[in-house]
Motif scaffolding. Sequence first.
Motif, PDB file in Angstrom:
ATOM      1  N   GLU A 126       0.853  -1.185   0.000  1.00  0.00           N
ATOM      2  CA  GLU A 126       0.000   0.000   0.000  1.00  0.00           C
ATOM      3  C   GLU A 126       0.888   1.234   0.000  1.00  0.00           C
ATOM      4  O   GLU A 126       1.757   1.377   0.856  1.00  0.00           O
ATOM      5  CB  GLU A 126      -0.885  -0.011   1.263  1.00  0.00           C
ATOM      6  CG  GLU A 126      -1.896   1.111   1.221  1.00  0.00           C
ATOM      7  CD  GLU A 126      -2.222   1.650   2.596  1.00  0.00           C
ATOM      8  OE1 GLU A 126      -2.930   0.978   3.360  1.00  0.00           O
ATOM      9  OE2 GLU A 126      -1.773   2.773   2.889  1.00  0.00           O
ATOM     10  N   SER A 129      -1.417   6.758  -1.427  1.00  0.00           N
ATOM     11  CA  SER A 129      -2.512   7.073  -0.493  1.00  0.00           C
ATOM     12  C   SER A 129      -2.711   8.552  -0.188  1.00  0.00           C
ATOM     13  O   SER A 129      -2.704   8.962   0.980  1.00  0.00           O
ATOM     14  CB  SER A 129      -2.305   6.309   0.838  1.00  0.00           C
ATOM     15  OG  SER A 129      -2.114   4.954   0.584  1.00  0.00           O
ATOM     16  N   ASN A 131      -4.845  12.233  -0.045  1.00  0.00           N
ATOM     17  CA  ASN A 131      -6.176  12.558   0.467  1.00  0.00           C
ATOM     18  C   ASN A 131      -6.979  13.288  -0.603  1.00  0.00           C
ATOM     19  O   ASN A 131      -6.480  14.210  -1.246  1.00  0.00           O
ATOM     20  CB  ASN A 131      -6.052  13.429   1.712  1.00  0.00           C
ATOM     21  CG  ASN A 131      -5.300  12.697   2.807  1.00  0.00           C
ATOM     22  OD1 ASN A 131      -5.506  11.502   3.022  1.00  0.00           O
ATOM     23  ND2 ASN A 131      -4.395  13.398   3.470  1.00  0.00           N
ATOM     24  N   HIS A 140       3.727  12.715  -0.405  1.00  0.00           N
ATOM     25  CA  HIS A 140       3.074  11.606  -1.109  1.00  0.00           C
ATOM     26  C   HIS A 140       3.979  11.077  -2.218  1.00  0.00           C
ATOM     27  O   HIS A 140       3.920   9.901  -2.563  1.00  0.00           O
ATOM     28  CB  HIS A 140       1.718  12.051  -1.678  1.00  0.00           C
ATOM     29  CG  HIS A 140       0.713  12.342  -0.603  1.00  0.00           C
ATOM     30  ND1 HIS A 140       0.118  13.582  -0.473  1.00  0.00           N
ATOM     31  CD2 HIS A 140       0.226  11.585   0.400  1.00  0.00           C
ATOM     32  CE1 HIS A 140      -0.708  13.552   0.571  1.00  0.00           C
ATOM     33  NE2 HIS A 140      -0.655  12.358   1.121  1.00  0.00           N
ATOM     34  N   HIS A 166      -4.602   3.503  -0.781  1.00  0.00           N
ATOM     35  CA  HIS A 166      -5.620   3.650   0.271  1.00  0.00           C
ATOM     36  C   HIS A 166      -5.985   5.138   0.367  1.00  0.00           C
ATOM     37  O   HIS A 166      -5.462   5.871   1.203  1.00  0.00           O
ATOM     38  CB  HIS A 166      -4.981   3.157   1.574  1.00  0.00           C
ATOM     39  CG  HIS A 166      -5.887   2.999   2.748  1.00  0.00           C
ATOM     40  ND1 HIS A 166      -6.702   1.913   2.939  1.00  0.00           N
ATOM     41  CD2 HIS A 166      -6.060   3.786   3.842  1.00  0.00           C
ATOM     42  CE1 HIS A 166      -7.341   2.027   4.095  1.00  0.00           C
ATOM     43  NE2 HIS A 166      -6.981   3.167   4.660  1.00  0.00           N
ATOM     44  N   TYR A 315      -9.996   6.820  11.968  1.00  0.00           N
ATOM     45  CA  TYR A 315      -8.932   6.339  11.089  1.00  0.00           C
ATOM     46  C   TYR A 315      -8.466   4.921  11.454  1.00  0.00           C
ATOM     47  O   TYR A 315      -8.385   4.039  10.603  1.00  0.00           O
ATOM     48  CB  TYR A 315      -7.799   7.357  11.231  1.00  0.00           C
ATOM     49  CG  TYR A 315      -6.608   7.213  10.330  1.00  0.00           C
ATOM     50  CD1 TYR A 315      -6.768   7.081   8.948  1.00  0.00           C
ATOM     51  CD2 TYR A 315      -5.316   7.250  10.853  1.00  0.00           C
ATOM     52  CE1 TYR A 315      -5.654   6.986   8.127  1.00  0.00           C
ATOM     53  CE2 TYR A 315      -4.198   7.162  10.039  1.00  0.00           C
ATOM     54  CZ  TYR A 315      -4.369   7.023   8.671  1.00  0.00           C
ATOM     55  OH  TYR A 315      -3.265   6.931   7.871  1.00  0.00           O
ATOM     56  N   ASP A 319      -8.559   1.173   9.448  1.00  0.00           N
ATOM     57  CA  ASP A 319      -7.378   0.357   9.140  1.00  0.00           C
ATOM     58  C   ASP A 319      -7.529  -1.076   9.657  1.00  0.00           C
ATOM     59  O   ASP A 319      -7.099  -2.021   8.998  1.00  0.00           O
ATOM     60  CB  ASP A 319      -6.102   1.005   9.710  1.00  0.00           C
ATOM     61  CG  ASP A 319      -5.393   1.854   8.654  1.00  0.00           C
ATOM     62  OD1 ASP A 319      -5.421   1.454   7.467  1.00  0.00           O
ATOM     63  OD2 ASP A 319      -4.824   2.911   8.996  1.00  0.00           O
ATOM     64  N   TYR A 337       2.751  -1.335   4.459  1.00  0.00           N
ATOM     65  CA  TYR A 337       2.262   0.050   4.418  1.00  0.00           C
ATOM     66  C   TYR A 337       3.439   0.986   4.236  1.00  0.00           C
ATOM     67  O   TYR A 337       4.292   1.073   5.127  1.00  0.00           O
ATOM     68  CB  TYR A 337       1.573   0.421   5.732  1.00  0.00           C
ATOM     69  CG  TYR A 337       0.331  -0.394   6.018  1.00  0.00           C
ATOM     70  CD1 TYR A 337       0.429  -1.640   6.626  1.00  0.00           C
ATOM     71  CD2 TYR A 337      -0.927   0.084   5.672  1.00  0.00           C
ATOM     72  CE1 TYR A 337      -0.701  -2.390   6.885  1.00  0.00           C
ATOM     73  CE2 TYR A 337      -2.066  -0.663   5.928  1.00  0.00           C
ATOM     74  CZ  TYR A 337      -1.946  -1.898   6.530  1.00  0.00           C
ATOM     75  OH  TYR A 337      -3.070  -2.636   6.780  1.00  0.00           O
ATOM     76  N   VAL A 339       4.238   4.395   4.515  1.00  0.00           N
ATOM     77  CA  VAL A 339       3.647   5.609   5.104  1.00  0.00           C
ATOM     78  C   VAL A 339       4.720   6.283   5.978  1.00  0.00           C
ATOM     79  O   VAL A 339       5.555   5.597   6.580  1.00  0.00           O
ATOM     80  CB  VAL A 339       2.402   5.259   5.958  1.00  0.00           C
ATOM     81  CG1 VAL A 339       1.752   6.514   6.515  1.00  0.00           C
ATOM     82  CG2 VAL A 339       1.383   4.460   5.145  1.00  0.00           C
ATOM     83  N   GLN A 343       3.453   8.377  11.355  1.00  0.00           N
ATOM     84  CA  GLN A 343       2.344   7.453  11.641  1.00  0.00           C
ATOM     85  C   GLN A 343       2.815   6.150  12.281  1.00  0.00           C
ATOM     86  O   GLN A 343       2.059   5.178  12.350  1.00  0.00           O
ATOM     87  CB  GLN A 343       1.550   7.195  10.356  1.00  0.00           C
ATOM     88  CG  GLN A 343       0.926   8.479   9.837  1.00  0.00           C
ATOM     89  CD  GLN A 343      -0.253   8.254   8.907  1.00  0.00           C
ATOM     90  OE1 GLN A 343      -0.999   7.298   9.033  1.00  0.00           O
ATOM     91  NE2 GLN A 343      -0.420   9.171   7.961  1.00  0.00           N
ATOM     92  N   HIS A 346       0.598   5.160  15.137  1.00  0.00           N
ATOM     93  CA  HIS A 346      -0.701   4.697  14.629  1.00  0.00           C
ATOM     94  C   HIS A 346      -0.619   3.225  14.222  1.00  0.00           C
ATOM     95  O   HIS A 346      -1.451   2.401  14.616  1.00  0.00           O
ATOM     96  CB  HIS A 346      -1.138   5.562  13.443  1.00  0.00           C
ATOM     97  CG  HIS A 346      -2.216   4.948  12.593  1.00  0.00           C
ATOM     98  ND1 HIS A 346      -3.527   4.869  13.013  1.00  0.00           N
ATOM     99  CD2 HIS A 346      -2.176   4.358  11.368  1.00  0.00           C
ATOM    100  CE1 HIS A 346      -4.248   4.260  12.076  1.00  0.00           C
ATOM    101  NE2 HIS A 346      -3.441   3.940  11.073  1.00  0.00           N
ATOM    102  N   PHE A 347       0.397   2.876  13.425  1.00  0.00           N
ATOM    103  CA  PHE A 347       0.475   1.488  12.954  1.00  0.00           C
ATOM    104  C   PHE A 347       0.839   0.535  14.097  1.00  0.00           C
ATOM    105  O   PHE A 347       0.329  -0.585  14.150  1.00  0.00           O
ATOM    106  CB  PHE A 347       1.438   1.367  11.773  1.00  0.00           C
ATOM    107  CG  PHE A 347       0.833   1.886  10.507  1.00  0.00           C
ATOM    108  CD1 PHE A 347      -0.220   1.205   9.889  1.00  0.00           C
ATOM    109  CD2 PHE A 347       1.266   3.075   9.932  1.00  0.00           C
ATOM    110  CE1 PHE A 347      -0.813   1.693   8.733  1.00  0.00           C
ATOM    111  CE2 PHE A 347       0.672   3.572   8.779  1.00  0.00           C
ATOM    112  CZ  PHE A 347      -0.371   2.877   8.171  1.00  0.00           C
TER     113      PHE A 347
HETATM  114  N1  ARG Z   1      -4.002   9.362   3.573  1.00  0.00           N
HETATM  115  C1  ARG Z   1      -3.004   9.338   4.600  1.00  0.00           C
HETATM  116  C2  ARG Z   1      -2.136  10.598   4.515  1.00  0.00           C
HETATM  117  O1  ARG Z   1      -2.099  11.249   3.518  1.00  0.00           O
HETATM  118  C3  ARG Z   1      -2.115   8.129   4.503  1.00  0.00           C
HETATM  119  C4  ARG Z   1      -2.814   6.812   4.590  1.00  0.00           C
HETATM  120  C5  ARG Z   1      -1.942   5.724   5.086  1.00  0.00           C
HETATM  121  N2  ARG Z   1      -2.497   4.414   5.005  1.00  0.00           N
HETATM  122  C6  ARG Z   1      -3.238   3.812   5.934  1.00  0.00           C
HETATM  123  N3  ARG Z   1      -3.665   2.602   5.703  1.00  0.00           N
HETATM  124  N4  ARG Z   1      -3.541   4.380   7.058  1.00  0.00           N
HETATM  125  O2  ARG Z   1      -1.469  10.918   5.500  1.00  0.00           O
END
Ligand code: ARG
Length: 582
Positions: A126, A129, A131, A140, A166, A315, A319, A337, A339, A343, A346-347
């Motif tokens: 993934e 992703s 927004n 990004h 995503h 969020y 996930d 992921y 990212v 984050q 978060h993960f």
């Molecule tokens: N859309 C989010 C951003 O721009 C990243 C998403 C990451 N992926 C996930 N599965 N949470 O920060």
Amino acid sequence: MKLITEIAEALARKLSWELADVLINISVPPRPEMGDIAFPCFRLAKTFKKSPGEIAADLKRSLEDEADGGLKGMFQALDRIEAAGGYLNFFIRRDYLARTVLRSSIEAGLKPGSSDEGADKTVIVEYSSPNIAKPFHVGHGFSTFLGEAIANLFEFGGYHVERFNHLGDYGTQFGKLIVAWRLWGDPDALKKAPIGELTRIYVKFHEQADVLPELEDEARAAFSRLEHGDPEEIALWENFRDVSLNEFNKIYDRVGIAFDNTNGERFYSPMIPEVVETLKSKGLLEESEGAQVVNLDSFDLNPCLILKSDGSTIYASRDIASIIYREDVYNFFKNIYVVGIPQKNHFNQVFAVMKRMDFPKADDCIHVAFGTVRFAGGVFASRTGNVVLLEDLLDTSVAKTRALIAANNPDMDDHEVDTIAEQVGVGAVRYAYLRNGRERDIVFSWEEMLDFEGDTAPYLMYTVTRCASLERKAPLRLLERANHVSDEELSLLVSDDEQELIKEIERFPEAVKAAREAYEPSIMIRQVMTLARSFNTFYHNSSILKAENDELIVARLALTQAVGRTLSAGLRLAGIEPVDRM
Ligand code: ARG
């Protein structure tokens, strides 16, 4: 290499060891004068009650006793064995190395280092992703180019790869956008520059909400209608998503990236009640200040919020739902992921919740994190103030590259200059993202990125064109012979520079594997760069097309072809398509 196995098998037999134990101890000496393969004898001193030096000497003698017998094949590949400083050092015959390494490179064709280790395994990568309704910025870009390189590395290893994007297409901000659109939206502007228009009304919403707080209530109501499936709100939301995706697709098309799955966050929202049920039935949901959370004390993490006090999802819950969906539909081997570092927590929380749910593949969910992007010499001029758009970064790189290509090739027609500038300029950006360890921050600087002699894509791409141009200039009859080069011819490549180059070619497949295992394309990139540097040293020190005789010209052409194929394969794994000339 087969030889290493043969040596290890012989040693295992002499020592009555397991083959795997011998292999673990075998290493590559740091300097060529210490041989090509080394076996340390220190650990054996206790067992044999002798000094490591004596043991090495004994082993050497015992192996040499079989030089005309069972170990004949092994000794044909070896120049000599030396016992020195407690090590047994094996020196490979230069002609043998040249022949075997280049033969396997020729057999691997355009895909040196590819394998089928991943047959029947599905890997989800993934990345990107972005927004919806928000600018596609250089952060990004990091995820996009890093993720694509990782996906390529897995594909190269024979894995079945599913590329996931995503999309961030859900959350309370869509309530605000809906309200703002009804008040101030301009359909023409949305057509012309969708993200520009959506950003404009979103910013305006925040300005106005400072003086008219009731706007926030309207936005909450609009979001709630969206969550409950109101057709008008859904139609608006779908339009925002479509026009944004259209704009993102322009970038993806430009850089040759295509996703298999673009389910955004909203897609997973209907699956959350089931997740909540499971968590409840396992006794994992706790109330905290009105919200529902999963306690993660045993992981040394803060509780993971699952449902807000008003019952709306967040969020993290999306996930969690998406991991379960991915497992149900894809039965993944790894779920990766790509990212940013911010984050990480978060993960960690999401994966910890999966563990508490006894989800069997929690450890196969991997957050591949990366650093932030900065620009040398102050802020990069950008259309949107503080964020730098990936598109602007690419455009500037291509424009600067174009000037260089045009200056170097006064006779090239405009169309060709454009095509090459696009490939080299975009390649330079991708390379700058990938060349260092991914968790390091990137500081972009044009001088560095576009330096044709530096640690850059232009340097690598230029080296590939050098290989291609040698082939173009070679007499056809010799090129033909190089295409079917014999073992005798390959055995002529015994000079120091040639041997160095051959060893770098041999290291490429290992680097590809290591890069894949560490989710770290820079490991592969470093090897490509080292190979290119050795080739250019060889190129400057030796004449290729004017070597002393036809046999050597043929052999050096075959070596040049192997270098060209290896460099091109590495560039392509990084998502950079080489050019014929520049
Ligand atoms: N859309 C989010 C951003 O721009 C990243 C998403 C990451 N992926 C996930 N599965 N949470 O920060």
